[in-house]
Design a protein around this motif. Structure first.
Motif, PDB file in Angstrom:
ATOM      1  N   ASP A   1      -7.642 -10.437  -0.558  1.00 44.03           N
ATOM      2  CA  ASP A   1      -7.648 -10.870   0.833  1.00 44.03           C
ATOM      3  C   ASP A   1      -8.129 -12.318   0.878  1.00 44.03           C
ATOM      4  OD1 ASP A   1      -7.278 -10.642   3.538  1.00 44.03           O
ATOM      5  OD2 ASP A   1      -9.242  -9.741   3.931  1.00 44.03           O
ATOM      6  N   TYR A   2      -7.675 -13.050   1.893  1.00 38.90           N
ATOM      7  CA  TYR A   2      -8.047 -14.457   2.027  1.00 38.90           C
ATOM      8  C   TYR A   2      -8.632 -14.743   3.399  1.00 38.90           C
ATOM      9  CZ  TYR A   2      -5.611 -15.855  -2.253  1.00 38.90           C
ATOM     10  OH  TYR A   2      -5.229 -16.012  -3.556  1.00 38.90           O
ATOM     11  N   ARG A   3      -9.486 -15.746   3.420  1.00 35.05           N
ATOM     12  CA  ARG A   3      -9.893 -16.350   4.681  1.00 35.05           C
ATOM     13  C   ARG A   3     -10.049 -17.841   4.457  1.00 35.05           C
ATOM     14  NH1 ARG A   3     -16.024 -13.980   5.680  1.00 35.05           N
ATOM     15  NH2 ARG A   3     -17.172 -15.303   4.209  1.00 35.05           N
ATOM     16  N   VAL A   4     -10.057 -18.603   5.545  1.00 34.93           N
ATOM     17  CA  VAL A   4     -10.134 -20.057   5.476  1.00 34.93           C
ATOM     18  C   VAL A   4     -11.463 -20.492   6.085  1.00 34.93           C
ATOM     19  CG1 VAL A   4      -9.045 -22.224   6.147  1.00 34.93           C
ATOM     20  CG2 VAL A   4      -7.629 -20.220   5.676  1.00 34.93           C
ATOM     21  N   VAL A   5     -12.206 -21.342   5.351  1.00 38.78           N
ATOM     22  CA  VAL A   5     -13.511 -21.767   5.838  1.00 38.78           C
ATOM     23  C   VAL A   5     -13.610 -23.287   5.826  1.00 38.78           C
ATOM     24  CG1 VAL A   5     -14.569 -19.662   4.925  1.00 38.78           C
ATOM     25  CG2 VAL A   5     -14.670 -21.771   3.587  1.00 38.78           C
TER      26      VAL A   5
ATOM     27  N   LEU B   1      -9.572 -22.159   1.000  1.00 42.01           N
ATOM     28  CA  LEU B   1      -9.179 -20.765   0.884  1.00 42.01           C
ATOM     29  C   LEU B   1     -10.226 -20.012   0.081  1.00 42.01           C
ATOM     30  CD1 LEU B   1      -5.431 -21.397   0.047  1.00 42.01           C
ATOM     31  CD2 LEU B   1      -6.316 -20.502   2.206  1.00 42.01           C
ATOM     32  N   MET B   2     -10.681 -18.892   0.634  1.00 41.12           N
ATOM     33  CA  MET B   2     -11.647 -18.023  -0.042  1.00 41.12           C
ATOM     34  C   MET B   2     -10.975 -16.680  -0.291  1.00 41.12           C
ATOM     35  SD  MET B   2     -14.524 -19.881  -0.080  1.00 41.12           S
ATOM     36  CE  MET B   2     -15.962 -18.799  -0.137  1.00 41.12           C
ATOM     37  N   ALA B   3     -11.247 -16.064  -1.450  1.00 38.86           N
ATOM     38  CA  ALA B   3     -10.576 -14.828  -1.841  1.00 38.86           C
ATOM     39  C   ALA B   3     -11.580 -13.741  -2.184  1.00 38.86           C
ATOM     40  CB  ALA B   3      -9.672 -15.086  -3.047  1.00 38.86           C
ATOM     41  N   ARG B   4     -11.211 -12.493  -1.850  1.00 41.77           N
ATOM     42  CA  ARG B   4     -12.052 -11.347  -2.190  1.00 41.77           C
ATOM     43  C   ARG B   4     -11.179 -10.108  -2.287  1.00 41.77           C
ATOM     44  NH1 ARG B   4     -17.118  -9.545   1.580  1.00 41.77           N
ATOM     45  NH2 ARG B   4     -15.412  -8.806   2.903  1.00 41.77           N
ATOM     46  N   GLY B   5     -11.527  -9.183  -3.155  1.00 45.29           N
ATOM     47  CA  GLY B   5     -10.771  -7.945  -3.284  1.00 45.29           C
ATOM     48  C   GLY B   5     -10.744  -7.452  -4.714  1.00 45.29           C
ATOM     49  N   PRO B   6     -10.141  -6.282  -4.951  1.00 51.03           N
ATOM     50  CA  PRO B   6     -10.128  -5.701  -6.303  1.00 51.03           C
ATOM     51  C   PRO B   6      -9.305  -6.491  -7.308  1.00 51.03           C
ATOM     52  CG  PRO B   6      -8.771  -4.399  -4.786  1.00 51.03           C
ATOM     53  CD  PRO B   6      -9.537  -5.378  -3.953  1.00 51.03           C
ATOM     54  N   GLY B   7      -8.512  -7.466  -6.842  1.00 54.23           N
ATOM     55  CA  GLY B   7      -7.746  -8.305  -7.756  1.00 54.23           C
ATOM     56  C   GLY B   7      -8.453  -9.590  -8.130  1.00 54.23           C
ATOM     57  N   VAL B   8      -9.674  -9.789  -7.639  1.00 59.27           N
ATOM     58  CA  VAL B   8     -10.420 -11.019  -7.915  1.00 59.27           C
ATOM     59  C   VAL B   8     -11.408 -10.769  -9.053  1.00 59.27           C
ATOM     60  CG1 VAL B   8     -12.006 -12.741  -6.967  1.00 59.27           C
ATOM     61  CG2 VAL B   8     -10.199 -11.791  -5.530  1.00 59.27           C
TER      62      VAL B   8
ATOM     63  N   LEU C   1       0.506 -13.036   2.611  1.00 65.05           N
ATOM     64  CA  LEU C   1      -0.487 -12.296   1.835  1.00 65.05           C
ATOM     65  C   LEU C   1       0.185 -11.048   1.275  1.00 65.05           C
ATOM     66  CD1 LEU C   1      -3.740 -12.608   3.984  1.00 65.05           C
ATOM     67  CD2 LEU C   1      -2.712 -14.215   2.386  1.00 65.05           C
ATOM     68  N   ARG C   2       0.148 -10.893  -0.030  1.00 63.91           N
ATOM     69  CA  ARG C   2       1.006  -9.928  -0.724  1.00 63.91           C
ATOM     70  C   ARG C   2       0.572  -8.483  -0.509  1.00 63.91           C
ATOM     71  NH1 ARG C   2       2.614 -10.703  -6.997  1.00 63.91           N
ATOM     72  NH2 ARG C   2       4.593 -11.503  -6.229  1.00 63.91           N
ATOM     73  N   ASP C   3       1.478  -7.703   0.088  1.00 65.33           N
ATOM     74  CA  ASP C   3       1.321  -6.260   0.221  1.00 65.33           C
ATOM     75  C   ASP C   3       1.809  -5.640  -1.084  1.00 65.33           C
ATOM     76  OD1 ASP C   3       1.529  -3.569   0.760  1.00 65.33           O
ATOM     77  OD2 ASP C   3       2.806  -3.767   2.528  1.00 65.33           O
ATOM     78  N   VAL C   4       0.940  -4.896  -1.771  1.00 66.83           N
ATOM     79  CA  VAL C   4       1.320  -4.311  -3.055  1.00 66.83           C
ATOM     80  C   VAL C   4       1.450  -2.797  -2.976  1.00 66.83           C
ATOM     81  CG1 VAL C   4       0.301  -6.212  -4.349  1.00 66.83           C
ATOM     82  CG2 VAL C   4      -1.080  -4.190  -3.871  1.00 66.83           C
ATOM     83  N   GLY C   5       1.618  -2.264  -1.761  1.00 62.80           N
ATOM     84  CA  GLY C   5       1.871  -0.841  -1.591  1.00 62.80           C
ATOM     85  C   GLY C   5       0.736   0.018  -2.105  1.00 62.80           C
TER      86      GLY C   5
ATOM     87  N   PRO D   1      -6.260  -0.042   0.992  1.00 63.01           N
ATOM     88  CA  PRO D   1      -5.906   0.110   2.413  1.00 63.01           C
ATOM     89  C   PRO D   1      -6.838  -0.637   3.358  1.00 63.01           C
ATOM     90  CG  PRO D   1      -5.852   2.224   1.275  1.00 63.01           C
ATOM     91  CD  PRO D   1      -6.481   1.249   0.331  1.00 63.01           C
ATOM     92  N   ALA D   2      -8.086  -0.851   2.910  1.00 62.01           N
ATOM     93  CA  ALA D   2      -9.057  -1.523   3.780  1.00 62.01           C
ATOM     94  C   ALA D   2      -8.694  -2.984   4.014  1.00 62.01           C
ATOM     95  CB  ALA D   2     -10.461  -1.426   3.174  1.00 62.01           C
ATOM     96  N   ILE D   3      -7.862  -3.571   3.150  1.00 59.10           N
ATOM     97  CA  ILE D   3      -7.450  -4.971   3.334  1.00 59.10           C
ATOM     98  C   ILE D   3      -5.924  -5.071   3.394  1.00 59.10           C
ATOM     99  CG2 ILE D   3      -9.520  -6.036   2.378  1.00 59.10           C
ATOM    100  CD1 ILE D   3      -8.068  -6.352  -0.280  1.00 59.10           C
ATOM    101  N   GLY D   4      -5.317  -4.078   4.051  1.00 61.58           N
ATOM    102  CA  GLY D   4      -3.887  -4.149   4.310  1.00 61.58           C
ATOM    103  C   GLY D   4      -3.026  -3.888   3.094  1.00 61.58           C
ATOM    104  N   ASN D   5      -3.436  -2.940   2.232  1.00 62.35           N
ATOM    105  CA  ASN D   5      -2.693  -2.604   1.011  1.00 62.35           C
ATOM    106  C   ASN D   5      -2.478  -3.827   0.119  1.00 62.35           C
ATOM    107  OD1 ASN D   5      -2.458   0.134   1.651  1.00 62.35           O
ATOM    108  ND2 ASN D   5      -0.651  -0.236   2.910  1.00 62.35           N
ATOM    109  N   ARG D   6      -3.493  -4.657   0.055  1.00 63.83           N
ATOM    110  CA  ARG D   6      -3.477  -5.813  -0.839  1.00 63.83           C
ATOM    111  C   ARG D   6      -4.558  -5.634  -1.893  1.00 63.83           C
ATOM    112  NH1 ARG D   6      -2.838  -8.361   4.359  1.00 63.83           N
ATOM    113  NH2 ARG D   6      -5.044  -8.891   4.474  1.00 63.83           N
ATOM    114  N   ILE D   7      -4.476  -6.447  -2.950  1.00 58.92           N
ATOM    115  CA  ILE D   7      -5.582  -6.455  -3.913  1.00 58.92           C
ATOM    116  C   ILE D   7      -6.411  -7.723  -3.773  1.00 58.92           C
ATOM    117  CG2 ILE D   7      -4.470  -4.919  -5.575  1.00 58.92           C
ATOM    118  CD1 ILE D   7      -3.737  -7.372  -7.234  1.00 58.92           C
TER     119      ILE D   7
END
Length: 536
Positions: free
Chosen positions: A359-363, A379-386, A342-346, A351-357
């Protein structure tokens, strides 16, 4: 971002072709001229401008110019045929179109003649009610007498609006592995965070030179190339179409340090290297991502290019670009068994999802229950990059997200305890044969283990007795013939009977229907199989 880079690196090369090089200063000046031309042509902030353009330097300049005037770019897949082009222009409500006249065997002006007769003089009829103007870029044809030319778009200085990071920058239409295209809305903020993440996660050096022939109308070449280079004062070396020998020559001629490829391209480059003696010493990095990886590919890359930083990843238009990637210093086992971490983009991340844009989960695809690390599900995705949704498709948008705002990716995969994701297949590509669930990727891996098979694609077709059966399309290795029964026997020795494909069909590599990111469009393969086999 382009203006900031032009101020910091004015004399550095930004876009390199065999014919000429544009520095950052020259590109920024060109963009301002085009922005003036767009305003003069009547394009207003928030309106949509469609581009039917291969990887010409003009594409890059237009993308920045459209952003500069506050409009929204609609980059169209250049492989689209008449009806597909008409659909995208109409559904996107494009007010302006900038199109090539011809490219390869596609006559875009001929398509427009059929879609909206009289378009060159303002006629559009009822087919494209929003389209006000068309500008023609002379690519491989003779243009059109009476039509506005691309050169006419070069305008004077105009006052440009202040940019809004949260505003849409692009509507990028998915090619769809399972159905019709939808317009994915991407904002400036999403695109630049993802591009910074590419440079950060792959450890770009100052001035990285990135070569690719992947189309910039798709997020791969656009975000990982055109935009990512800005953050390190780097350059892009785009080609109009993929040719493995020309890719190798570009490395030598332009001192390329990085390649963007899909696995089938990577394999072709490695094969061509044996007959194309070139100096590849400048090459430091390679991203090979987007499709099925042939067995042994990673070992061949590492054996061929000394000390190369090879990475792979996973992404989709709805998530802006690659959202997982292996690290340059990961052990080779990570390359061979995963699609990256899962890509860390600094600093570009949340920060709430590990410095990523993203986040994923599997359902569980049926119940929606969240699964434990290592278990296979959707695979389910959520975050500011979605993306927040598809343009003017509220029902498709509502269907794409669950009640908590997680996006259904449609991909089957697993995420291990260390955050590494492994793709298994597509939810809708799986099928039931005699009541048993079949994942095509498992069969494809077995088929690609045979020495005569270069590529394998398995798709389902209806069957009266079994419900569905698998059909395998095979691209054979050079010098190998297709022996269907041999391959069926090969599978029968290694797979349960319900997984063994009923038919083996030959297909040329150029005839495999792919999305721009290299994924096979399985529903089109199913149609092709039905036609070839004469199934009802």
């Amino acid at each position: 971002m382009l203006d900031a880079a032009a101020e910091e690196f004015p004399d550095r090369p930004y876009l390199i072709t065999d014919q000429r090089t544009w520095t950052y200063r020259e590109m920024a000046q060109w963009v301002r001229q085009l922005a003036g031309g767009l305003v003069t042509a009547g394009v207003r902030p928030g309106e949509h401008v469609a581009l039917v353009m291969a990887n010409y330097p003009a594409f890059a300049a237009l993308k920045f110019a459209i952003a500069a005037v506050g409009a929204v770019a609609v980059p169209v897949n250049i492989l689209n045929r008449r009806d597909e082009l008409a659909y995208v222009l109409r559904q996107s409500r494009a007010v302006m179109l900038v199109t090539m006249d011809r490219f390869r065997d596609l006559d875009y002006l001929g398509m427009l003649d059929e879609i909206a007769p009289g378009w060159e003089t303002g006629g559009r009829g009822t087919a494209l009610p929003d389209l006000r103007s068309v500008a023609v870029f002379k690519a491989e044809g003779d243009g059109r007498v009476g039509a506005t030319t691309f050169e006419n778009l070069q305008g004077g200085a105009v006052d440009l609006p202040r940019g809004d990071p949260a505003a849409p920058a692009d509507i990028i239409y998915t090619s769809g592995t399972t159905g019709s295209p939808k317009g994915v809305v991407l904002t400036h903020d999403m695109l630049l965070r993802a591009a910074f993440g590419s440079a950060y996660a792959r450890a770009f050096e100052d001035g990285r030179r990135i070569h690719f022939s992947l189309p910039m109308n798709h997020v791969y070449g656009y975000v990982e190339g055109l935009l990512a280079a800005l953050f390190v004062g780097g350059a892009i070396v785009p080609h109009l179409k993929f040719d493995p020998c020309e890719t190798l020559r570009a490395i030598e001629r332009h001192r390329v340090t990085d390649l963007l490829l899909i696995p089938t391209m990577t394999l072709a480059v490695l094969d061509a290297l044996a007959d194309t003696p070139v100096d590849t010493a400048s090459l430091k990095g390679m991203l090979s991502s987007g499709g099925r990886t042939p067995p042994g590919l990673w070992d061949r890359i590492l054996a061929t290019f000394d000390s190369i930083e090879i990475t792979t990843g996973y992404g989709m238009s709805e998530c802006t670009a690659s959202t997982t990637v292996t690290r340059p210093d990961d052990p080779s086992d990570r390359l061979k068994t995963t699609n990256g971490r899962l890509r860390d983009v600094g600093s570009a991340g949340d920060p709430a999802i590990g410095n990523r844009i993203v986040d994923y989960r599997v359902v569980d695809p049926q119940s929606g229950a969240v699964l434990a690390p290592g278990e296979v599900g959707e695979l389910m995705a959520r975050g500011p990059g979605v993306t927040t949704g598809y343009f003017d498709k509220p029902e498709a948008t509502a269907e794409a997200f669950d009640a908590e705002g997680w996006l259904h990716t449609g991909d089957l995969g697993r995420i291990d305890a260390d955050g590494y994701l492994s793709l298994v297949g597509r939810v809708k590509e799986s099928y039931r044969c005699g009541g048993e669930q079949v994942t095509p990727s498992e069969i494809e891996d077995v088929l690609m283990g045979h020495p005569s098979v270069l590529q394998a694609y398995v798709a389902p077709v209806p069957d009266d007795r079994m419900g569905e059966i698998g059909i395998a399309f095979i691209v054979t290795r050079p010098g190998s013939g297709l022996e269907p029964q041999v391959l069926i026997n090969w599978c029968a020795e290694r797979l349960a009977r319900f997984k063994v494909p009923r038919h083996i069909l030959a297909i040329k590599v150029e005839d495999v229907p792919l999305t721009p990111s290299g994924r096979p469009r399985k529903f089109l393969l199913s149609r092709l199989a039905i036609e070839r086999l004469g199934l009802s």
